[in-house]
Design a protein around this motif. Structure first.
Motif, mmCIF file in Angstrom:
data_model
loop_
_atom_site.group_PDB
_atom_site.id
_atom_site.type_symbol
_atom_site.label_atom_id
_atom_site.label_comp_id
_atom_site.label_asym_id
_atom_site.label_seq_id
_atom_site.Cartn_x
_atom_site.Cartn_y
_atom_site.Cartn_z
ATOM 1 N N LYS A 173 0.939 -1.685 0.428
ATOM 2 C CA LYS A 173 -0.143 0.093 0.439
ATOM 3 C C LYS A 173 0.848 0.821 -0.275
ATOM 4 C CE LYS A 173 -3.453 1.624 2.374
ATOM 5 N NZ LYS A 173 -5.470 1.595 3.482
ATOM 6 N N ALA A 174 1.948 1.547 0.691
ATOM 7 C CA ALA A 174 2.618 1.800 0.834
ATOM 8 C C ALA A 174 3.440 2.767 -0.979
ATOM 9 C CB ALA A 174 4.668 2.355 1.382
ATOM 10 N N LYS A 175 3.861 1.783 -1.592
ATOM 11 C CA LYS A 175 4.111 2.033 -2.825
ATOM 12 C C LYS A 175 3.094 2.921 -4.134
ATOM 13 C CE LYS A 175 5.437 -2.358 -4.250
ATOM 14 N NZ LYS A 175 6.163 -3.194 -4.917
ATOM 15 N N PHE A 176 1.798 2.362 -3.491
ATOM 16 C CA PHE A 176 0.221 2.140 -3.916
ATOM 17 C C PHE A 176 0.267 4.077 -3.165
ATOM 18 C CE2 PHE A 176 0.161 -1.995 -5.549
ATOM 19 C CZ PHE A 176 -0.297 -1.602 -6.456
ATOM 20 N N PHE A 177 0.751 4.451 -2.685
ATOM 21 C CA PHE A 177 0.003 5.825 -1.233
ATOM 22 C C PHE A 177 0.782 6.858 -2.733
ATOM 23 C CE2 PHE A 177 1.012 8.895 1.600
ATOM 24 C CZ PHE A 177 0.156 9.590 1.318
ATOM 25 N N PHE A 178 2.794 6.962 -2.181
ATOM 26 C CA PHE A 178 3.194 7.334 -2.596
ATOM 27 C C PHE A 178 3.329 7.867 -4.204
ATOM 28 C CE2 PHE A 178 5.165 6.289 1.580
ATOM 29 C CZ PHE A 178 5.153 7.699 1.995
ATOM 30 N N SER A 179 2.583 6.828 -4.829
ATOM 31 C CA SER A 179 2.820 6.609 -6.636
ATOM 32 C C SER A 179 1.885 7.782 -6.731
ATOM 33 C CB SER A 179 3.484 6.017 -6.960
ATOM 34 O OG SER A 179 4.079 4.629 -7.020
ATOM 35 N N THR A 180 0.369 6.793 -6.350
ATOM 36 C CA THR A 180 -0.505 8.159 -6.944
ATOM 37 C C THR A 180 -0.690 9.696 -6.240
ATOM 38 O OG1 THR A 180 -1.722 5.674 -6.225
ATOM 39 C CG2 THR A 180 -3.021 7.429 -6.337
ATOM 40 N N ALA A 181 0.059 9.986 -4.709
ATOM 41 C CA ALA A 181 -0.003 11.093 -4.159
ATOM 42 C C ALA A 181 0.499 12.113 -5.059
ATOM 43 C CB ALA A 181 0.375 10.984 -2.994
ATOM 44 N N ILE A 182 1.899 11.275 -5.450
ATOM 45 C CA ILE A 182 2.713 12.244 -6.128
ATOM 46 C C ILE A 182 2.645 12.623 -7.359
ATOM 47 C CG2 ILE A 182 4.806 11.104 -6.954
ATOM 48 C CD1 ILE A 182 6.520 12.741 -6.380
ATOM 49 N N GLN A 183 1.536 12.193 -8.214
ATOM 50 C CA GLN A 183 1.126 12.329 -9.456
ATOM 51 C C GLN A 183 0.067 12.625 -9.536
ATOM 52 O OE1 GLN A 183 0.224 8.355 -11.686
ATOM 53 N NE2 GLN A 183 2.483 7.309 -10.526
ATOM 54 N N ASN A 184 -0.583 12.680 -8.410
ATOM 55 C CA ASN A 184 -1.479 13.900 -8.332
ATOM 56 C C ASN A 184 -1.579 15.301 -7.738
ATOM 57 O OD1 ASN A 184 -3.241 12.004 -9.880
ATOM 58 N ND2 ASN A 184 -4.325 11.271 -7.582
ATOM 59 N N TRP A 185 -0.153 15.252 -6.976
ATOM 60 C CA TRP A 185 -0.459 16.699 -5.966
ATOM 61 C C TRP A 185 1.249 16.859 -6.461
ATOM 62 C CZ3 TRP A 185 -3.765 13.221 -3.722
ATOM 63 C CH2 TRP A 185 -4.884 13.665 -3.545
ATOM 64 N N ASP A 186 1.806 17.672 -6.066
ATOM 65 C CA ASP A 186 2.716 18.108 -6.320
ATOM 66 C C ASP A 186 3.663 19.139 -5.094
ATOM 67 O OD1 ASP A 186 5.663 19.001 -7.449
ATOM 68 O OD2 ASP A 186 5.131 21.429 -7.638
ATOM 69 N N ALA A 187 3.539 18.626 -4.250
ATOM 70 C CA ALA A 187 3.731 19.223 -3.081
ATOM 71 C C ALA A 187 5.318 18.872 -1.980
ATOM 72 C CB ALA A 187 3.178 18.322 -1.488
ATOM 73 N N ASP A 188 5.673 18.873 -1.226
ATOM 74 C CA ASP A 188 7.138 19.164 -0.530
ATOM 75 C C ASP A 188 7.345 18.033 0.034
ATOM 76 O OD1 ASP A 188 8.039 21.995 -1.859
ATOM 77 O OD2 ASP A 188 7.254 22.464 -0.030
ATOM 78 N N PHE A 189 6.070 17.186 0.662
ATOM 79 C CA PHE A 189 6.158 16.137 2.032
ATOM 80 C C PHE A 189 4.436 15.851 1.549
ATOM 81 C CE2 PHE A 189 8.051 20.134 3.886
ATOM 82 C CZ PHE A 189 9.652 19.473 4.427
ATOM 83 N N TYR A 190 5.500 14.628 1.544
ATOM 84 C CA TYR A 190 4.635 13.272 1.996
ATOM 85 C C TYR A 190 3.564 12.455 2.776
ATOM 86 C CZ TYR A 190 3.506 14.884 -2.980
ATOM 87 O OH TYR A 190 4.023 15.774 -4.613
ATOM 88 N N VAL A 191 2.895 12.492 3.293
ATOM 89 C CA VAL A 191 3.031 11.695 5.395
ATOM 90 C C VAL A 191 2.022 10.696 5.589
ATOM 91 C CG1 VAL A 191 2.159 12.559 7.811
ATOM 92 C CG2 VAL A 191 3.230 14.572 5.856
ATOM 93 N N LYS A 192 2.339 9.482 5.566
ATOM 94 C CA LYS A 192 1.909 8.748 5.916
ATOM 95 C C LYS A 192 1.486 8.871 7.667
ATOM 96 C CE LYS A 192 0.998 4.109 7.319
ATOM 97 N NZ LYS A 192 1.702 3.213 8.687
ATOM 98 N N VAL A 193 -0.133 8.348 7.979
ATOM 99 C CA VAL A 193 -0.206 8.201 8.974
ATOM 100 C C VAL A 193 -1.832 7.179 8.748
ATOM 101 C CG1 VAL A 193 -1.875 9.688 11.376
ATOM 102 C CG2 VAL A 193 -0.466 10.983 9.056
ATOM 103 N N ASP A 194 -1.560 6.409 10.109
ATOM 104 C CA ASP A 194 -2.558 5.056 9.983
ATOM 105 C C ASP A 194 -3.763 5.569 11.391
ATOM 106 O OD1 ASP A 194 -1.070 3.443 9.539
ATOM 107 O OD2 ASP A 194 -0.146 2.557 11.742
ATOM 108 N N ASP A 195 -4.645 4.562 10.876
ATOM 109 C CA ASP A 195 -5.813 5.434 11.594
ATOM 110 C C ASP A 195 -6.599 5.267 12.557
ATOM 111 O OD1 ASP A 195 -6.111 2.734 11.333
ATOM 112 O OD2 ASP A 195 -8.101 2.824 10.452
ATOM 113 N N ASN A 196 -4.874 5.391 14.059
ATOM 114 C CA ASN A 196 -5.365 5.242 14.843
ATOM 115 C C ASN A 196 -4.109 6.033 15.479
ATOM 116 O OD1 ASN A 196 -2.485 4.157 13.870
ATOM 117 N ND2 ASN A 196 -2.461 2.333 15.782
#
Length: 353
Positions: free
Chosen positions: A210-233
């Protein structure tokens, strides 16, 4: 005297006949070996001629086969042929799509689909994209977050104007299009706060991918300085996180989190079991990495994951997987105690929900 004359004249005749017979007999005796030799010479010549003819036929057949194979097989392999042999047709397609998207980005100053994803985003680079990992059975948690640290509705759009995008991150059901997928689609139509990973199957055993899919999809959709992963707890202090990111905005190759190592669990059936424990040496200890509940990657590190996602190795846990990808890079490890989430906040930007 006259009577003896005929007799005397016949003697030479008799001698001549005998000589002739001896010559003929000698000639016959002499010619037989010659005939035999000539016969065997003819046979040898016919044998040699037959072999030469057969060899010529074989050479002609071989030449025809080589010519036929040469006509069927290209002399020089094209790039398409090589990609087909390597099984990389999908990679070729992704490269072409990436080149088209980069061309579009250069011409317009932002990445493709950025306006659609971020709503009122004006085109400047974002500060951060925050992905909150969620699952099909976590609807109650999502509603709690929407009423606490995570803005919703117009407040979420105003936060994006400040340069911060927040999305719940989820994959698709193993049975595509079933009630689980339909419920998420319906919830997303109402809240518009999901990042749905179309190529990812949402399952516990698939979490490292899921980490590969998240960072790949996020950077294709938004141009940002940082990409943050947070669990739902995790309960975030959003303003504290924004302040922390602003202070490190111009720091490239930043890998930020609550850094740790720890023992590798080798016994199957125990919690946090690592099936490939033998890869971590005799000491059976993990390398230093950011804890999985909450960590941050700068843009170039997320780009690296996006570009190399097909070849990146995953382990049993997502934080170990991401940490292994960072080992071979010139990443700046930042151990920030503010990101060590616990049951109480105590000046941290996160706590266990």
């Amino acid at each position: 005297m006259d009577r003896s004359s005929p007799h005397r004249e016949g003697l030479p005749t008799s001698s001549s006949s005998k000589a002739e017979r001896r010559w003929r007999s000698k000639s016959l005796k002499t010619s037989k070996p010659s005939i035999v030799m000539a016969f065997f010479s003819c046979i040898a010549w016919l044998y040699v001629a037959g072999r030469l003819w057969q060899d010529a036929e074989n050479r002609n057949l071989l030449a025809n086969l080589l010519k036929k194979n040469a006509d069927q097989r290209p002399v020089v392999l094209t790039v398409e042929d090589k990609l087909m042999v390597l099984g990389c047709k999908d990679l070729e397609r992704r490269i072409v799509e990436a080149e088209m998207e980069l061309t579009l980005a250069k011409s317009k100053g932002y990445l493709k689909n950025q306006l659609q994803q971020s709503g009122s985003y004006s085109g400047k680079r974002l500060l951060a994209v925050i992905g909150v990992y969620t699952g099909f059975g976590s609807r109650l948690k999502r509603n709690v977050f929407r009423g606490s640290w995570m803005p919703k509705g117009d407040a979420l759009r105003k936060l994006e104007e400040r340069g911060v995008v927040i999305r719940f991150v989820i994959g698709r059901s193993a049975n595509r299009g079933d009630s689980l997928d339909r419920n998420i689609d319906e919830e997303n139509r109402r809240t518009k706060d999901f990042l749905i990973l179309e190529g990812h199957e949402e399952a516990q055993e698939e979490l490292p991918k899921k980490a590969k899919f998240f960072f790949s999809t996020a950077i294709q959709n938004w141009d940002a300085d940082f990409y943050v992963k947070v669990d739902d707890n995790i309960d975030l202090d959003l303003e504290g996180l924004i302040e922390l990111l602003e202070s490190r905005r111009h720091q490239d190759s930043a890998y930020i989190g609550c850094m740790k190592s720890g023992d590798v669990i080798t016994e199957e059936g125990k919690a946090w079991y690592e099936p490939e424990w033998w890869k971590f040496g005799d000491e059976k200890s993990y390398f230093r990495h950011a804890g999985g509940s909450f960590f941050i990657l700068s843009k170039n590190l997320a780009q690296y994951i996006n570009i190399n996602s097909l070849s990146l190795k995953t382990y049993a846990h997502d934080d170990i997987s991401v940490g292994s990808w960072m080992i071979g890079l010139q990443a700046t490890y930042i151990d920030d105690s503010h990101l060590c989430c616990s049951s109480s906040r105590q000046d941290k930007v996160c706590s266990l929900a």
